[in-house]
Enzyme design. Structure first.
Site, PDB file in Angstrom:
ATOM      1  CD  GLU A 100      -2.588  -1.237   2.596  1.00  0.00           C
ATOM      2  OE1 GLU A 100      -3.663  -1.846   2.623  1.00  0.00           O
ATOM      3  OE2 GLU A 100      -2.053  -0.766   3.611  1.00  0.00           O
ATOM      4  CB  ILE A 157     -13.886  -9.825  10.755  1.00  0.00           C
ATOM      5  CG1 ILE A 157     -13.551  -8.921  11.957  1.00  0.00           C
ATOM      6  CG2 ILE A 157     -15.317 -10.342  10.838  1.00  0.00           C
ATOM      7  CD1 ILE A 157     -13.733  -9.534  13.315  1.00  0.00           C
ATOM      8  CD  GLU A 176      -4.189  -2.193  10.703  1.00  0.00           C
ATOM      9  OE1 GLU A 176      -5.145  -1.802   9.979  1.00  0.00           O
ATOM     10  OE2 GLU A 176      -3.685  -3.308  10.570  1.00  0.00           O
ATOM     11  CG  ASP A 194     -11.922  -8.965   3.428  1.00  0.00           C
ATOM     12  OD1 ASP A 194     -12.661  -9.190   4.386  1.00  0.00           O
ATOM     13  OD2 ASP A 194     -10.911  -8.226   3.515  1.00  0.00           O
TER      14      ASP A 194
HETATM   15  N1  SAH Z   1      -6.435 -12.420   4.577  1.00  0.00           N
HETATM   16  C1  SAH Z   1      -5.245 -11.656   4.710  1.00  0.00           C
HETATM   17  C2  SAH Z   1      -5.224 -10.941   6.012  1.00  0.00           C
HETATM   18  C3  SAH Z   1      -5.393  -9.484   5.869  1.00  0.00           C
HETATM   19  S1  SAH Z   1      -5.645  -8.652   7.377  1.00  0.00           S
HETATM   20  C4  SAH Z   1      -4.060 -12.547   4.562  1.00  0.00           C
HETATM   21  O1  SAH Z   1      -4.218 -13.748   4.659  1.00  0.00           O
HETATM   22  O2  SAH Z   1      -2.986 -12.043   4.350  1.00  0.00           O
HETATM   23  C5  SAH Z   1      -4.427  -7.522   7.174  1.00  0.00           C
HETATM   24  C6  SAH Z   1      -4.836  -6.111   6.934  1.00  0.00           C
HETATM   25  O3  SAH Z   1      -6.042  -5.949   6.219  1.00  0.00           O
HETATM   26  C7  SAH Z   1      -4.959  -5.387   8.226  1.00  0.00           C
HETATM   27  O4  SAH Z   1      -4.166  -4.250   8.103  1.00  0.00           O
HETATM   28  C8  SAH Z   1      -6.455  -5.067   8.362  1.00  0.00           C
HETATM   29  O5  SAH Z   1      -6.609  -3.746   8.822  1.00  0.00           O
HETATM   30  C9  SAH Z   1      -7.021  -5.239   6.967  1.00  0.00           C
HETATM   31  N2  SAH Z   1      -8.223  -6.068   6.808  1.00  0.00           N
HETATM   32  C10 SAH Z   1      -8.743  -6.356   5.592  1.00  0.00           C
HETATM   33  N3  SAH Z   1      -9.828  -7.143   5.708  1.00  0.00           N
HETATM   34  C11 SAH Z   1     -10.030  -7.359   7.026  1.00  0.00           C
HETATM   35  C12 SAH Z   1     -10.989  -8.119   7.758  1.00  0.00           C
HETATM   36  N4  SAH Z   1     -11.961  -8.814   7.145  1.00  0.00           N
HETATM   37  N5  SAH Z   1     -10.876  -8.137   9.111  1.00  0.00           N
HETATM   38  C13 SAH Z   1      -9.896  -7.448   9.721  1.00  0.00           C
HETATM   39  N6  SAH Z   1      -8.958  -6.728   9.070  1.00  0.00           N
HETATM   40  C14 SAH Z   1      -9.008  -6.674   7.731  1.00  0.00           C
END
Ligand code: SAH
Length: 255
Positions: free
Chosen positions: A17, A177, A199, A222
């Site tokens: 990002e 989540i 965050e 997502d």
């Molecule tokens: N599924 C991803 C995980 C991403 S979570 C993987 O396997 O790599 C990492 C980042 O995405 C965090 O910075 C969070 O703020 C954001 N994020 C995106 N979708 C999210 C979700 N469903 N729940 C929590 N954080 C999420």
């Protein structure tokens, strides 16, 4: 218009990002502290310090504190991806926080659910002026830049429709989540919830405590349920990174 005296702290949680932003920074100066590299330079007419927080509330809070105390930023913007938490919000949409809440904060029965103990706040309001400017930048980006940024194939690979810009509540917690049941529970507890991430509300608390204006902008990556995109990292690289760059560029160079 960004004021000349504005010093913007730009926090991203993921490397992809931030890469594009760093490439655009003029006269960059790097400094490492607390295991993070802070890069200060000019983006258009705005002085910016960019930094990668990594994931989670503690990482984000430590980063925001350092930006304020050591680098003297006057405003903070958090950019990143998030899960959708409302039926009207789809993958590829942009959510700008009106307020943020730490969904995993629960010191009941001593304090009401979500309230930060001894601070007396449950929802932190983002700065209205900053958020309005962010919304204008996002809207212009969606209308003028986004349509040419992705090919039709890319759009259909990520099941994206034309992006929309939303303004509402974002919830943060130290938890990815990825369960419909968990998401439904959060939606029930937090009416008006639009997106979930890890965050934003931590940065919001730090900015509240220091009296600093802040904004949070998230591209939806997502659906925060079992059907979250198969290829999350690819989405971040192909879509979200370019959205962040486009919105921040328009924010700093509104012309
Ligand atoms: N599924 C991803 C995980 C991403 S979570 C993987 O396997 O790599 C990492 C980042 O995405 C965090 O910075 C969070 O703020 C954001 N994020 C995106 N979708 C999210 C979700 N469903 N729940 C929590 N954080 C999420």
């Amino acid at each position: 218009m960004p004021t000349p005296e504005m010093h913007l702290g730009l926090i991203s949680a993921m490397e992809q990002e931030q890469t594009g932003l760093l490439a655009l920074l003029q006269s960059p100066r790097r400094e490492t502290c607390g295991m993070r590299e802070y890069v200060t330079g000019m983006l258009g007419g705005t002085r910016c310090t960019c930094v990668l927080s990594r994931w989670g509330k503690v990482a984000a809070a430590a980063t925001a504190t350092m930006l304020i105390e050591r680098f003297g930023v006057t405003h903070i913007l958090f950019t990143g991806v998030a899960g959708a938490a409302s039926r009207g919000v789809a993958v590829g949409d942009i959510v700008i926080a009106s307020s943020l809440v730490q969904h995993d904060m629960d010191a009941s029965p001593f304090f009401p659910r979500f309230e930060i103990p001894l601070l007396g706040v449950a929802q932190f309001a983002a700065d209205a002026t900053l958020s309005e400017r962010l919304a204008r930048a996002a809207q212009r980006f969606v209308e003028q830049d986004a349509p040419t940024l992705l090919s039709a194939d890319e759009r259909s690979a990520f099941s994206m429709r034309e992006a929309r810009v939303h303004h509402g509540i974002i919830a943060s917690g130290d938890q990815f989540i990825g369960s419909q049941a968990r998401l439904d529970m959060l939606r029930e507890q937090l009416p008006g919830l639009l997106a979930v991430e890890m965050e934003g509300a931590a940065v919001a608390q730090v900015c509240h405590e220091f009296g600093l204006p802040f904004g949070v902008v998230r591209t939806i990556s997502d659906d925060a349920n079992e059907h979250a995109p198969v290829d999350f990292m690819r989405f971040v690289e192909r879509v979200a990174s370019r959205y962040t760059l486009g919105i921040v560029t328009r924010f700093c160079m509104p012309g």
